[in-house]
Motif scaffolding. Structure first.
Motif, PDB file in Angstrom:
ATOM      1  N   ARG A  90       0.862  -1.843   0.245  1.00  0.00           N
ATOM      2  CA  ARG A  90       0.087  -0.439   0.412  1.00  0.00           C
ATOM      3  C   ARG A  90       0.734   1.589   0.038  1.00  0.00           C
ATOM      4  NH1 ARG A  90      -3.675   1.464   5.122  1.00  0.00           N
ATOM      5  NH2 ARG A  90      -1.599   2.003   5.743  1.00  0.00           N
ATOM      6  N   SER A  91       0.194   2.118  -0.616  1.00  0.00           N
ATOM      7  CA  SER A  91       1.092   3.173  -0.687  1.00  0.00           C
ATOM      8  C   SER A  91       1.069   4.245   0.728  1.00  0.00           C
ATOM      9  CB  SER A  91       0.488   4.926  -1.870  1.00  0.00           C
ATOM     10  OG  SER A  91       1.016   5.413  -1.845  1.00  0.00           O
ATOM     11  N   THR A  92       2.354   4.280   0.955  1.00  0.00           N
ATOM     12  CA  THR A  92       1.835   5.548   3.195  1.00  0.00           C
ATOM     13  C   THR A  92       1.427   7.128   2.103  1.00  0.00           C
ATOM     14  OG1 THR A  92       4.301   6.632   1.662  1.00  0.00           O
ATOM     15  CG2 THR A  92       4.315   4.386   3.327  1.00  0.00           C
ATOM     16  N   HIS A  93       1.205   6.682   0.569  1.00  0.00           N
ATOM     17  CA  HIS A  93       0.416   8.851   0.902  1.00  0.00           C
ATOM     18  C   HIS A  93      -1.198   7.781   0.752  1.00  0.00           C
ATOM     19  CE1 HIS A  93       4.577   9.858  -1.039  1.00  0.00           C
ATOM     20  NE2 HIS A  93       4.819   9.987   0.399  1.00  0.00           N
ATOM     21  N   ASP A  94      -1.907   7.005   1.040  1.00  0.00           N
ATOM     22  CA  ASP A  94      -3.434   7.534   0.555  1.00  0.00           C
ATOM     23  C   ASP A  94      -3.825   7.634   2.120  1.00  0.00           C
ATOM     24  OD1 ASP A  94      -3.034   5.244   3.055  1.00  0.00           O
ATOM     25  OD2 ASP A  94      -3.671   3.489   1.702  1.00  0.00           O
ATOM     26  N   THR A  95      -4.579   7.498   1.579  1.00  0.00           N
ATOM     27  CA  THR A  95      -6.080   8.527   2.024  1.00  0.00           C
ATOM     28  C   THR A  95      -6.139   7.975   4.164  1.00  0.00           C
ATOM     29  OG1 THR A  95      -7.850   9.181   0.299  1.00  0.00           O
ATOM     30  CG2 THR A  95      -8.282   9.169   2.879  1.00  0.00           C
ATOM     31  N   SER A  96      -6.388   6.876   3.977  1.00  0.00           N
ATOM     32  CA  SER A  96      -5.716   6.404   5.244  1.00  0.00           C
ATOM     33  C   SER A  96      -5.076   6.440   6.236  1.00  0.00           C
ATOM     34  CB  SER A  96      -6.194   4.316   5.344  1.00  0.00           C
ATOM     35  OG  SER A  96      -6.078   4.048   6.835  1.00  0.00           O
ATOM     36  N   ALA A  97      -3.893   6.270   5.565  1.00  0.00           N
ATOM     37  CA  ALA A  97      -2.411   6.605   5.913  1.00  0.00           C
ATOM     38  C   ALA A  97      -2.342   8.304   6.376  1.00  0.00           C
ATOM     39  CB  ALA A  97      -1.344   6.086   5.688  1.00  0.00           C
ATOM     40  N   ILE A  98      -3.005   9.117   5.915  1.00  0.00           N
ATOM     41  CA  ILE A  98      -3.194  10.666   6.580  1.00  0.00           C
ATOM     42  C   ILE A  98      -4.263  10.930   6.639  1.00  0.00           C
ATOM     43  CG2 ILE A  98      -4.222  12.282   5.052  1.00  0.00           C
ATOM     44  CD1 ILE A  98      -3.056  11.828   2.548  1.00  0.00           C
ATOM     45  N   ALA A 125      -2.014   9.961  10.316  1.00  0.00           N
ATOM     46  CA  ALA A 125      -1.106  10.590  11.110  1.00  0.00           C
ATOM     47  C   ALA A 125      -2.399  11.692  11.368  1.00  0.00           C
ATOM     48  CB  ALA A 125      -0.620  11.839   9.596  1.00  0.00           C
ATOM     49  N   ALA A 126      -3.156  12.061  10.897  1.00  0.00           N
ATOM     50  CA  ALA A 126      -4.511  13.418  11.574  1.00  0.00           C
ATOM     51  C   ALA A 126      -4.606  13.004  13.064  1.00  0.00           C
ATOM     52  CB  ALA A 126      -5.367  13.686  10.748  1.00  0.00           C
ATOM     53  N   GLY A 127      -5.198  11.632  12.919  1.00  0.00           N
ATOM     54  CA  GLY A 127      -5.342  11.151  14.584  1.00  0.00           C
ATOM     55  C   GLY A 127      -4.352  11.634  15.265  1.00  0.00           C
ATOM     56  N   ARG A 128      -2.645  11.393  15.325  1.00  0.00           N
ATOM     57  CA  ARG A 128      -2.035  10.908  15.908  1.00  0.00           C
ATOM     58  C   ARG A 128      -2.122  12.127  16.461  1.00  0.00           C
ATOM     59  NH1 ARG A 128       0.160   7.416  12.230  1.00  0.00           N
ATOM     60  NH2 ARG A 128       1.420   9.376  10.951  1.00  0.00           N
ATOM     61  N   ILE A 129      -2.027  13.520  15.359  1.00  0.00           N
ATOM     62  CA  ILE A 129      -1.834  14.346  15.992  1.00  0.00           C
ATOM     63  C   ILE A 129      -3.197  14.906  16.544  1.00  0.00           C
ATOM     64  CG2 ILE A 129      -2.088  17.105  15.095  1.00  0.00           C
ATOM     65  CD1 ILE A 129      -0.986  15.596  12.338  1.00  0.00           C
ATOM     66  N   LEU A 130      -3.995  15.058  16.272  1.00  0.00           N
ATOM     67  CA  LEU A 130      -5.429  15.167  17.283  1.00  0.00           C
ATOM     68  C   LEU A 130      -5.014  14.246  19.457  1.00  0.00           C
ATOM     69  CD1 LEU A 130      -9.254  15.234  16.255  1.00  0.00           C
ATOM     70  CD2 LEU A 130      -8.731  14.046  18.780  1.00  0.00           C
ATOM     71  N   GLY A 131      -4.365  13.303  18.849  1.00  0.00           N
ATOM     72  CA  GLY A 131      -4.785  12.099  20.293  1.00  0.00           C
ATOM     73  C   GLY A 131      -4.040  13.277  20.718  1.00  0.00           C
ATOM     74  N   ALA A 132      -2.708  13.876  20.712  1.00  0.00           N
ATOM     75  CA  ALA A 132      -1.779  14.622  21.146  1.00  0.00           C
ATOM     76  C   ALA A 132      -1.996  16.250  21.471  1.00  0.00           C
ATOM     77  CB  ALA A 132      -0.187  15.148  20.465  1.00  0.00           C
ATOM     78  N   GLY A 133      -2.356  16.944  20.931  1.00  0.00           N
ATOM     79  CA  GLY A 133      -2.807  17.976  21.193  1.00  0.00           C
ATOM     80  C   GLY A 133      -4.233  18.632  20.799  1.00  0.00           C
ATOM     81  N   GLY A 134      -5.098  17.745  20.185  1.00  0.00           N
ATOM     82  CA  GLY A 134      -6.333  17.992  19.635  1.00  0.00           C
ATOM     83  C   GLY A 134      -6.521  18.829  18.685  1.00  0.00           C
ATOM     84  N   THR A 135      -7.991  18.810  18.275  1.00  0.00           N
ATOM     85  CA  THR A 135      -8.411  19.199  17.083  1.00  0.00           C
ATOM     86  C   THR A 135      -7.888  20.616  16.370  1.00  0.00           C
ATOM     87  OG1 THR A 135     -10.111  20.375  18.018  1.00  0.00           O
ATOM     88  CG2 THR A 135     -10.518  18.137  17.153  1.00  0.00           C
ATOM     89  N   GLY A 136      -7.240  21.697  17.674  1.00  0.00           N
ATOM     90  CA  GLY A 136      -6.821  23.275  16.841  1.00  0.00           C
ATOM     91  C   GLY A 136      -5.821  22.586  16.415  1.00  0.00           C
ATOM     92  N   ALA A 137      -4.729  21.460  16.789  1.00  0.00           N
ATOM     93  CA  ALA A 137      -3.403  20.944  16.109  1.00  0.00           C
ATOM     94  C   ALA A 137      -3.262  20.479  14.805  1.00  0.00           C
ATOM     95  CB  ALA A 137      -2.690  19.844  17.718  1.00  0.00           C
TER      96      ALA A 137
END
Length: 197
Positions: free
Chosen positions: A3-11, A14-26
């Protein structure tokens, strides 16, 4: 083929990891590009702006949670509520990035700016889920003396409250928490069952 690392699920991961660490504003486009390690074009090709990205993040988390929950609504309503509570805890533990999305709440995902198709998807799924919850609530009210407010507090709010203290603090969910929550739901609702007195 890998699977391409650039596919929608991988993106979205990544967004989910950011949210978990810093909230939706991050969750910004630039932050997702950095976290996913992708060219900006790979992100903007799939999501033209931040609201489109947030919509996809929300709808994916909802789909993940609901898909495993719907089969639990059948059968004895008290047992269904207990099973749903236990499932919620286990799902949050197994899918922490999705869980952070749901715990943040829809209003934090800028729904007023979502693309039309994303709003339609969300509205349809929300209506289906609300009907399932209303059906369970009706069955519980007919079997117990609990009010709608009591049922929603015990069967819907309690499981989220139980896991929030752990997920928000970055601590592991205790392995017995799902069983504890299911037991509390049973005790609360069976205690409101006139036939049990």
């Amino acid at each position: 083929m890998p699977r391409s690392t650039h596919d929608t699920s991988a993106i979205l991961d990544a967004a989910g990891r950011i949210l978990g660490a810093g909230g939706t504003g991050a969750v910004t486009m630039a932050a997702v590009i950095r976290e996913a390690g992708i060219p900006s074009g790979s992100l903007y090709y799939r999501f033209p702006d931040r609201p489109a990205l947030l919509a996809a993040l929300w709808n994916r988390a909802i789909a993940s949670y609901h898909s495993g929950a719907y089969p639990l609504f059948d059968g004895d309503p008290v047992e269904a509520a207990a099973a749903l509570g236990a499932y919620t805890v286990r799902w949050c533990d197994a899918e922490p990035h999705h869980a952070h999305v749901l715990l943040a709440g829809r209003s934090h995902f800028e729904p007023e700016g979502w693309p039309a198709d994303a709003r339609t998807t969300e509205a349809q799924e929300s209506a289906r889920w609300d009907e399932a919850i209303r059906g369970l609530t009706r069955r519980l009210r007919s079997q117990t003396s609990a009010s709608t407010a009591e049922i929603l507090l015990v069967a819907v709010d309690l499981p989220y409250a139980a896991v929030r203290r752990y997920l928000s603090g970055g601590r592991p969910v205790p392995p017995d928490l799902a069983d504890v929550v299911a037991g509390l739901i049973r005790t609360s609702l069976r205690g409101a069952d006139p036939a049990s007195h």
